[in-house]
Design a protein around this motif. Sequence first.
Motif, mmCIF file in Angstrom:
data_model
loop_
_atom_site.group_PDB
_atom_site.id
_atom_site.type_symbol
_atom_site.label_atom_id
_atom_site.label_comp_id
_atom_site.label_asym_id
_atom_site.label_seq_id
_atom_site.Cartn_x
_atom_site.Cartn_y
_atom_site.Cartn_z
ATOM 1 N N GLY A 156 3.705 -5.854 -5.703
ATOM 2 C CA GLY A 156 4.724 -4.842 -5.958
ATOM 3 C C GLY A 156 6.168 -5.272 -5.971
ATOM 4 O O GLY A 156 7.069 -4.426 -5.860
ATOM 5 N N SER A 195 -1.954 1.644 -5.018
ATOM 6 C CA SER A 195 -0.700 1.510 -5.769
ATOM 7 C C SER A 195 -0.923 0.897 -7.150
ATOM 8 O O SER A 195 -0.027 0.947 -8.004
ATOM 9 C CB SER A 195 0.306 0.654 -4.981
ATOM 10 O OG SER A 195 -0.057 -0.712 -5.004
ATOM 11 N N ASN A 196 -2.105 0.325 -7.369
ATOM 12 C CA ASN A 196 -2.442 -0.251 -8.673
ATOM 13 C C ASN A 196 -3.217 0.725 -9.548
ATOM 14 O O ASN A 196 -3.792 0.329 -10.573
ATOM 15 C CB ASN A 196 -3.269 -1.530 -8.475
ATOM 16 C CG ASN A 196 -2.434 -2.663 -7.899
ATOM 17 O OD1 ASN A 196 -1.298 -2.891 -8.321
ATOM 18 N ND2 ASN A 196 -2.986 -3.372 -6.924
ATOM 19 N N GLY A 201 -0.048 4.685 -10.251
ATOM 20 C CA GLY A 201 0.380 3.483 -9.541
ATOM 21 C C GLY A 201 1.883 3.387 -9.331
ATOM 22 O O GLY A 201 2.666 4.043 -10.015
ATOM 23 N N TYR A 202 2.276 2.584 -8.344
ATOM 24 C CA TYR A 202 3.696 2.333 -8.068
ATOM 25 C C TYR A 202 3.833 0.928 -7.500
ATOM 26 O O TYR A 202 2.833 0.291 -7.147
ATOM 27 C CB TYR A 202 4.261 3.372 -7.099
ATOM 28 C CG TYR A 202 3.537 3.460 -5.759
ATOM 29 C CD1 TYR A 202 3.844 2.589 -4.711
ATOM 30 C CD2 TYR A 202 2.552 4.418 -5.544
ATOM 31 C CE1 TYR A 202 3.198 2.662 -3.496
ATOM 32 C CE2 TYR A 202 1.891 4.513 -4.321
ATOM 33 C CZ TYR A 202 2.219 3.635 -3.302
ATOM 34 O OH TYR A 202 1.565 3.705 -2.084
ATOM 35 N N SER A 203 5.046 0.429 -7.433
ATOM 36 C CA SER A 203 5.285 -0.932 -6.934
ATOM 37 C C SER A 203 5.280 -0.921 -5.406
ATOM 38 O O SER A 203 6.249 -0.465 -4.774
ATOM 39 C CB SER A 203 6.624 -1.462 -7.460
ATOM 40 O OG SER A 203 6.612 -1.521 -8.865
ATOM 41 N N TYR A 204 4.218 -1.433 -4.822
ATOM 42 C CA TYR A 204 4.004 -1.364 -3.373
ATOM 43 C C TYR A 204 5.189 -1.894 -2.570
ATOM 44 O O TYR A 204 5.730 -1.203 -1.702
ATOM 45 C CB TYR A 204 2.731 -2.133 -3.010
ATOM 46 C CG TYR A 204 2.458 -2.220 -1.533
ATOM 47 C CD1 TYR A 204 1.799 -1.191 -0.866
ATOM 48 C CD2 TYR A 204 2.869 -3.331 -0.796
ATOM 49 C CE1 TYR A 204 1.550 -1.257 0.498
ATOM 50 C CE2 TYR A 204 2.631 -3.407 0.570
ATOM 51 C CZ TYR A 204 1.974 -2.373 1.207
ATOM 52 O OH TYR A 204 1.743 -2.448 2.565
ATOM 53 N N ASP A 253 2.303 7.512 0.687
ATOM 54 C CA ASP A 253 1.184 7.238 -0.225
ATOM 55 C C ASP A 253 0.331 8.489 -0.411
ATOM 56 O O ASP A 253 -0.055 8.826 -1.536
ATOM 57 C CB ASP A 253 0.336 6.086 0.319
ATOM 58 C CG ASP A 253 -0.832 5.760 -0.589
ATOM 59 O OD1 ASP A 253 -0.607 5.192 -1.676
ATOM 60 O OD2 ASP A 253 -1.986 6.093 -0.223
ATOM 61 N N TRP A 256 2.339 11.007 -2.523
ATOM 62 C CA TRP A 256 2.434 10.612 -3.930
ATOM 63 C C TRP A 256 1.179 11.011 -4.715
ATOM 64 O O TRP A 256 1.267 11.573 -5.808
ATOM 65 C CB TRP A 256 2.666 9.110 -4.011
ATOM 66 C CG TRP A 256 2.803 8.571 -5.404
ATOM 67 C CD1 TRP A 256 1.836 7.979 -6.152
ATOM 68 C CD2 TRP A 256 3.991 8.565 -6.210
ATOM 69 N NE1 TRP A 256 2.337 7.597 -7.373
ATOM 70 C CE2 TRP A 256 3.660 7.946 -7.436
ATOM 71 C CE3 TRP A 256 5.298 9.017 -6.012
ATOM 72 C CZ2 TRP A 256 4.582 7.769 -8.468
ATOM 73 C CZ3 TRP A 256 6.211 8.841 -7.036
ATOM 74 C CH2 TRP A 256 5.865 8.236 -8.246
#
Length: 293
Positions: A156, A195-196, A201-204, A253, A256
């Motif tokens: 991330g 996160s993937n 997903g987001y940048s961990y 998390d 989200w």
Amino acid sequence: MFVSLWEFFYGHFFRFWMKWLLRQMTGKCELQRIFDTYVGAQRTHRIENSLTYSKNKVLQKATRVIQSEVDRCVEDIMKEKNINPEKDTSFKICMRTCLLQITGYKQLYLDVENVRKKPYDSDNVQHEKLLLKLWNLLMPTKKLTARISKQWADIGFQGDDPKTDFRGMGILGLINLVYFSENYTSEAHQILSRSNHPKLGYSYAIVGINLTEMAYSLLKNEALKSHLYNCVPGIPTMEHFHQFYCYLVYEFDKFWFQEEPESIMYFNLYREKFHEKIKGLLMDCNVALTLKI
């Protein structure tokens, strides 16, 4: 205008006579009455306010003493307020605890700020070891081929060299990422995996650094007082700050994925929504935001 006038008259006239009247009726000073009536953060907040707005210099000074001066300060307060330790056996213990919490919070902010001000330094061996430790904790079965590598995106980071992502929070951002990964390893692996997600997903690592900023700003704005006063019966430390950060990572998390944003482009919107949620929880005087797995 009316509120300002009320605060002026209350602080300069009404409060003094109200305290005097209650002392005549109960035989106890305001500090003793607070200890008799309240517990937890409510008690510490009220003691802090009573000391801060007192016209007595000894009491005013009490919220600014250092840890080594707390015991002497308690003795001075008892002498100033004519409190007999044999008649009120719990006062000394209660006041000491409150002062450790009050002064400890201020010291914790200074400690966190000092770490935050330290930039990540790629020439610093300890900084580099900490960064590699983060990789090994999160990717134990995958070897990092080079210090500067596109592989950092797997956990991330934005660029080939993570040091550029630590600018805002300095080494504090990395320390928090490592703390969560080391103390809640299985949860860190689970959140990294989530996160993937192809859609949500987001940048961990970037989000983790962002949550360090959130934890820091809440501490700086004194929003963490009730939480720490309830959770720590003494001096709050960096450990307690790290634990609160872990709570934010875990809860963000969940938040989200519950919200299901249309795109990562809406991150700031949902980040602020989460921030408001946390601030709302922290306004409860009985709050204790601890990570429960």
